[in-house]
Write an enzyme that holds these catalytic residues in place. Structure first.
Site, PDB file in Angstrom:
ATOM      1  N   GLY A   1       0.806  -0.962  -0.035  1.00 39.64           N
ATOM      2  CA  GLY A   1      -0.071   0.052   0.161  1.00 39.64           C
ATOM      3  C   GLY A   1       0.914   1.356  -0.017  1.00 39.64           C
ATOM      4  N   CYS A   2       0.303   2.419  -0.173  1.00 37.86           N
ATOM      5  CA  CYS A   2       1.128   3.703  -0.248  1.00 37.86           C
ATOM      6  C   CYS A   2       1.652   4.131   1.044  1.00 37.86           C
ATOM      7  CB  CYS A   2       0.138   4.876  -0.981  1.00 37.86           C
ATOM      8  SG  CYS A   2      -1.420   4.972  -0.129  1.00 37.86           S
ATOM      9  N   TYR A   3       0.601   3.833   2.122  1.00 41.61           N
ATOM     10  CA  TYR A   3       1.166   4.317   3.429  1.00 41.61           C
ATOM     11  C   TYR A   3       2.313   3.339   3.772  1.00 41.61           C
ATOM     12  CZ  TYR A   3      -2.268   7.622   4.454  1.00 41.61           C
ATOM     13  OH  TYR A   3      -3.173   8.825   4.481  1.00 41.61           O
TER      14      TYR A   3
END
Length: 334
Positions: free
Chosen positions: A151-153
């Site tokens: 995921g991006c985070y």
């Protein structure tokens, strides 16, 4: 047919109407080794639509999902909701496609956590499933059948700390305080993403229950307290990560460890004590990382910035595609 054309690999994009999917279409349409054969929605009832912003780059139409439409695609990118990816990926693998999945469906290795956060995902995971960032799993990519992109985070948090945890330089728990632009919430409209609610404001959400927390803990091997925030930007993430150094660890050790870990990582730019900003990486596939060390208290603060739609999604997926196909990792991303 020229030699370059013979080397092009048939690809398809599923979920091409979303923000990440549209970025994939844009990148693949210009990729010298990719032959973008088809772009599909994530529903069998989607009506055909074009992408005006890609006119003359890609003039095709996004059509309703059908696995038969992907015939001739060696690699299929899934940029869809998790539940859709969980079932369609298995079907596509059975049809002989290799799959690069941008959703969270296959990210968690712990079956109990998967059942909690991604209940549609089959158990066990399909054979040949590989999760990880290109910077850390590059050697395993060519043999993978299903690549699950972080995921991006978690991408920001993992790039910030994983070299240090692997070197044994950290102890205790980690705090990840991160801000994301509106596109990180996806294309589906909600009160939280409404212009009148978001403009001129910053809001925290998902405390103690965000599905990216177990993903970060899986990557780092440390307890993580994660607080995401929505900020009035269209794209970009800034993560401020707080950690404790093991006794005796110096600022020089931190700097050397980071430099050695990313010496060959083209898309990771280390800024040292010059802290990076979102505007430095927006619309690029770079992740910029800076940090400060307080040796007296043994505290470390790392700041990482990236574009959530590129390094945090479509660009990272294309890095995996390049590794999968044996072409330079930065191909089509500069």
């Amino acid at each position: 047919m020229t030699e370059g054309q013979q080397q092009r690999i048939g690809v398809g994009v599923v979920g091409a109407t979303g923000y990440g999917g549209q970025e994939l279409v844009r990148l693949l349409a210009r990729h010298p080794f990719a032959d973008l054969k088809v772009a599909l929605g994530s529903s069998v009832s989607d009506q055909p639509r074009t992408l005006p912003g890609l006119a003359r780059l890609w003039d095709g139409a996004i059509t309703a999902y059908s696995p038969d439409a992907l015939t001739g695609c060696d690699v299929v990118f899934l940029s869809t909701p998790e539940a859709f990816a969980a079932t369609s990926a298995v079907e596509l693998l059975a049809r002989g496609h290799r799959v690069i999945d941008l959703s969270g469906a296959f990210r968690l290795t712990d079956a109990a956590l998967r059942a909690k956060f991604y209940p549609a995902t089959p158990d066990p995971l399909p054979d040949g499933t590989l999760y990880g960032l290109p910077e850390f799993v590059a050697s395993a990519v060519p043999a993978a059948r299903l690549i699950s992109c972080p995921g991006c985070y978690p991408t920001a948090a993992t790039l910030s700390l994983l070299p240090l945890t692997r070197a044994g330089l950290l102890q205790g728990d980690v705090i990840v305080d991160a801000k994301s632009g509106i596109s990180g919430a996806g294309k589906g409209a909600s009160e939280r993403t409404h212009f009148s609610e978001n403009h001129g404001s910053v809001a925290a959400y998902g405390l103690f229950g965000h599905r990216h927390t177990p993903e970060m803990e899986q990557c780092l091997g440390l307890p993580v307290t994660f607080t995401p925030h929505l900020v009035p930007l269209d794209r970009g993430i800034l993560a401020t990560v707080y950690a404790r150094l093991a006794p005796g660890v110096t600022a020089d050790q931190v700097a050397r460890t980071m430099a050695e870990a990313y010496a060959q990582a083209f898309f990771v730019r280390l800024t040292g004590d010059r802290l990076p900003e979102i505007k430095h990486v927006a619309h690029t596939n770079f992740c910029d990382i800076g940090w400060k060390v307080d040796e007296a208290s043994g505290r470390l603060i790392v700041v990482a910035v990236l574009d959530n739609l590129l390094k945090g999604a479509a660009g990272q997926a294309l890095q995996h595609f390049n590794l999968l196909c044996g072409v330079p990792e930065q191909e089509g991303l500069l």
